[in-house]
Motif scaffolding. Sequence first.
Motif, PDB file in Angstrom:
ATOM      1  N   CYS A  51      47.645  39.304  51.956  1.00  0.00           N
ATOM      2  CA  CYS A  51      48.243  38.785  50.724  1.00  0.00           C
ATOM      3  C   CYS A  51      48.233  39.894  49.666  1.00  0.00           C
ATOM      4  O   CYS A  51      47.257  40.640  49.533  1.00  0.00           O
ATOM      5  CB  CYS A  51      47.452  37.577  50.204  1.00  0.00           C
ATOM      6  SG  CYS A  51      47.482  36.143  51.304  1.00  0.00           S
ATOM      7  N   ARG A  52      49.317  40.018  48.923  1.00  0.00           N
ATOM      8  CA  ARG A  52      49.434  41.082  47.913  1.00  0.00           C
ATOM      9  C   ARG A  52      48.625  40.713  46.676  1.00  0.00           C
ATOM     10  O   ARG A  52      48.243  39.544  46.494  1.00  0.00           O
ATOM     11  CB  ARG A  52      50.892  41.289  47.545  1.00  0.00           C
ATOM     12  CG  ARG A  52      51.543  40.084  46.907  1.00  0.00           C
ATOM     13  CD  ARG A  52      52.914  40.421  46.357  1.00  0.00           C
ATOM     14  NE  ARG A  52      53.593  39.269  45.789  1.00  0.00           N
ATOM     15  CZ  ARG A  52      53.341  38.749  44.598  1.00  0.00           C
ATOM     16  NH1 ARG A  52      52.383  39.267  43.826  1.00  0.00           N
ATOM     17  NH2 ARG A  52      54.017  37.711  44.142  1.00  0.00           N
ATOM     18  N   PRO A  53      48.369  41.689  45.795  1.00  0.00           N
ATOM     19  CA  PRO A  53      47.722  41.356  44.518  1.00  0.00           C
ATOM     20  C   PRO A  53      48.523  40.291  43.769  1.00  0.00           C
ATOM     21  O   PRO A  53      49.750  40.324  43.739  1.00  0.00           O
ATOM     22  CB  PRO A  53      47.733  42.696  43.767  1.00  0.00           C
ATOM     23  CG  PRO A  53      47.725  43.727  44.839  1.00  0.00           C
ATOM     24  CD  PRO A  53      48.562  43.143  45.948  1.00  0.00           C
ATOM     25  N   GLY A  54      47.835  39.364  43.161  1.00  0.00           N
ATOM     26  CA  GLY A  54      48.502  38.250  42.486  1.00  0.00           C
ATOM     27  C   GLY A  54      48.617  37.031  43.369  1.00  0.00           C
ATOM     28  O   GLY A  54      49.106  35.987  42.926  1.00  0.00           O
ATOM     29  N   PRO A 100      43.314  40.946  41.479  1.00  0.00           N
ATOM     30  CA  PRO A 100      43.656  42.363  41.343  1.00  0.00           C
ATOM     31  C   PRO A 100      43.828  43.119  42.659  1.00  0.00           C
ATOM     32  O   PRO A 100      44.379  44.220  42.668  1.00  0.00           O
ATOM     33  CB  PRO A 100      42.468  42.911  40.550  1.00  0.00           C
ATOM     34  CG  PRO A 100      41.322  42.035  40.954  1.00  0.00           C
ATOM     35  CD  PRO A 100      41.902  40.676  41.209  1.00  0.00           C
ATOM     36  N   ASN A 101      43.354  42.554  43.767  1.00  0.00           N
ATOM     37  CA  ASN A 101      43.340  43.296  45.032  1.00  0.00           C
ATOM     38  C   ASN A 101      44.130  42.573  46.119  1.00  0.00           C
ATOM     39  O   ASN A 101      44.463  41.402  45.989  1.00  0.00           O
ATOM     40  CB  ASN A 101      41.887  43.491  45.503  1.00  0.00           C
ATOM     41  CG  ASN A 101      41.025  44.171  44.457  1.00  0.00           C
ATOM     42  OD1 ASN A 101      41.423  45.201  43.885  1.00  0.00           O
ATOM     43  ND2 ASN A 101      39.852  43.610  44.190  1.00  0.00           N
ATOM     44  N   ILE A 102      44.381  43.291  47.203  1.00  0.00           N
ATOM     45  CA  ILE A 102      44.971  42.662  48.380  1.00  0.00           C
ATOM     46  C   ILE A 102      43.892  41.846  49.097  1.00  0.00           C
ATOM     47  O   ILE A 102      42.697  42.019  48.867  1.00  0.00           O
ATOM     48  CB  ILE A 102      45.579  43.708  49.342  1.00  0.00           C
ATOM     49  CG1 ILE A 102      44.492  44.651  49.854  1.00  0.00           C
ATOM     50  CG2 ILE A 102      46.694  44.479  48.661  1.00  0.00           C
ATOM     51  CD1 ILE A 102      44.981  45.596  50.951  1.00  0.00           C
ATOM     52  N   GLN A 124      40.806  35.234  25.557  1.00  0.00           N
ATOM     53  CA  GLN A 124      41.735  35.926  24.672  1.00  0.00           C
ATOM     54  C   GLN A 124      42.950  36.485  25.414  1.00  0.00           C
ATOM     55  O   GLN A 124      43.837  37.060  24.789  1.00  0.00           O
ATOM     56  CB  GLN A 124      41.040  37.082  23.942  1.00  0.00           C
ATOM     57  CG  GLN A 124      40.148  36.639  22.792  1.00  0.00           C
ATOM     58  CD  GLN A 124      39.583  37.821  22.040  1.00  0.00           C
ATOM     59  OE1 GLN A 124      38.678  38.500  22.509  1.00  0.00           O
ATOM     60  NE2 GLN A 124      40.131  38.070  20.865  1.00  0.00           N
ATOM     61  N   LYS A 125      42.991  36.296  26.732  1.00  0.00           N
ATOM     62  CA  LYS A 125      44.079  36.855  27.527  1.00  0.00           C
ATOM     63  C   LYS A 125      44.841  35.755  28.256  1.00  0.00           C
ATOM     64  O   LYS A 125      44.413  34.599  28.301  1.00  0.00           O
ATOM     65  CB  LYS A 125      43.550  37.884  28.529  1.00  0.00           C
ATOM     66  CG  LYS A 125      42.967  39.135  27.879  1.00  0.00           C
ATOM     67  CD  LYS A 125      42.565  40.150  28.925  1.00  0.00           C
ATOM     68  CE  LYS A 125      42.054  41.438  28.302  1.00  0.00           C
ATOM     69  NZ  LYS A 125      41.703  42.446  29.318  1.00  0.00           N
ATOM     70  N   ALA A 126      45.965  36.151  28.844  1.00  0.00           N
ATOM     71  CA  ALA A 126      46.811  35.190  29.558  1.00  0.00           C
ATOM     72  C   ALA A 126      47.530  35.909  30.681  1.00  0.00           C
ATOM     73  O   ALA A 126      47.562  37.150  30.754  1.00  0.00           O
ATOM     74  CB  ALA A 126      47.819  34.543  28.610  1.00  0.00           C
ATOM     75  N   SER A 127      48.111  35.136  31.575  1.00  0.00           N
ATOM     76  CA  SER A 127      48.874  35.707  32.687  1.00  0.00           C
ATOM     77  C   SER A 127      49.972  34.757  33.097  1.00  0.00           C
ATOM     78  O   SER A 127      49.886  33.549  32.871  1.00  0.00           O
ATOM     79  CB  SER A 127      47.968  35.993  33.883  1.00  0.00           C
ATOM     80  OG  SER A 127      47.531  34.769  34.471  1.00  0.00           O
ATOM     81  N   MET A 151      46.905  40.937  36.924  1.00  0.00           N
ATOM     82  CA  MET A 151      46.049  41.259  35.790  1.00  0.00           C
ATOM     83  C   MET A 151      46.391  40.325  34.633  1.00  0.00           C
ATOM     84  O   MET A 151      47.439  39.677  34.639  1.00  0.00           O
ATOM     85  CB  MET A 151      46.226  42.714  35.360  1.00  0.00           C
ATOM     86  CG  MET A 151      47.620  43.033  34.823  1.00  0.00           C
ATOM     87  SD  MET A 151      47.785  44.752  34.294  1.00  0.00           S
ATOM     88  CE  MET A 151      46.603  44.797  32.948  1.00  0.00           C
ATOM     89  N   CYS A 152      45.487  40.239  33.654  1.00  0.00           N
ATOM     90  CA  CYS A 152      45.714  39.440  32.449  1.00  0.00           C
ATOM     91  C   CYS A 152      45.974  40.376  31.270  1.00  0.00           C
ATOM     92  O   CYS A 152      45.500  41.514  31.249  1.00  0.00           O
ATOM     93  CB  CYS A 152      44.506  38.551  32.154  1.00  0.00           C
ATOM     94  SG  CYS A 152      44.134  37.364  33.468  1.00  0.00           S
TER      95      CYS A 152
END
Length: 351
Positions: free
Chosen positions: A99-102, A121-123, A134-137, A143-144
């Motif tokens: 599976c790819r990152p994400g 973040p990784n395969i 404080q972050k979003a995706s 990544m966020c």
Amino acid sequence: MQKLYIIVFILKLTSFLKAQICQAGYYGTVECLKCPNNMMSNPSQNNSVDQCYNCPDGYYFNGINCLKCKAGTYSLNGQCITCQDGTSSEDGSSFCYDCRPGQYSQKGEKCQDCPVGYYSPNIKSSTCIKCHPQKASNQGSWMCNYCQPGEYAKNGECLICPSGTYSRFGSIYCARCEIGQGSNPGSSTCIDCPPGTFSQQGQCVNCYAGSTTTEYNQIACIKCPEGQYSVPGGQCKFCEPGTYLISSFGKILCIPCKKGLTSYQGSQCFACPSGSQLINNKCLCGKNQYMAGEYPNFICQDCQQGFFSEVGSTSQDQCQSSQTTMASVSFNSSVILKLISLYIIYLLFGF
């Protein structure tokens, strides 16, 4: 001897008829034995173990036929094996892909995108990680990120600040504008509502026709003075000279005066005072006259001796001394020349 041959033939025929026809996956003549290591065989040709064979990669033997391994598994040597966490496969695969990152996967299930507010973040990820508050995706992110100015982070999403609020980079909330200010959705700052507008529910709204504001940061509009008008968001003003103000069907209009008439500050049309002339919709006194009194209730007064004025003047200017002296000199010289001419004629003709 002939009888012996017949007996042997009958025995062989009996032995042949007693021979077993083994099903797929088995071999033998008298007794059917199972092919080793999940191998299969062809019923029409499976007399010995050498005639057993493996299913192709990606397939398995179900005791009758070679069938495709299901998605999420792979096969080597005729046996399906479940893919590891973080990997998956399609039907009939001989290997598992990462599976790819994400994305993430468990027990060979199809690789799924990480949901909004999560990331991997990784395969070969088996789970997704929740973003910092404080972050979003977005869906399927590796990544966020911090939210941009005019946005705020909530439950892993970047949402637009509503009107009347603003935010800085990386905010988790939107701050309200101060009284007399406004902002549009997604703003990074508030603005002072300019003249002609007022602050209403966090937005700078144009004043209605016939009203205005003359300063910044106002929360209400004021009605235009009598005889003045305004367009939405504009300042109050008088109708242009030569027009007058009327209200018709809720609209305020400046209507032109009839020919030969003019107006002042949106008032009714009138004729110019006696002695004045209408030039470009304004009543003006002529040359060497000046306006005595307030416009439009004035009279045209002639300049006094030694004074002058231009057309449309509101006062008279005194002539300079050099202008008076030159006029006097010019007059005296003319008289002297005339006397000299008469004297010469008298001498010539003896009158």
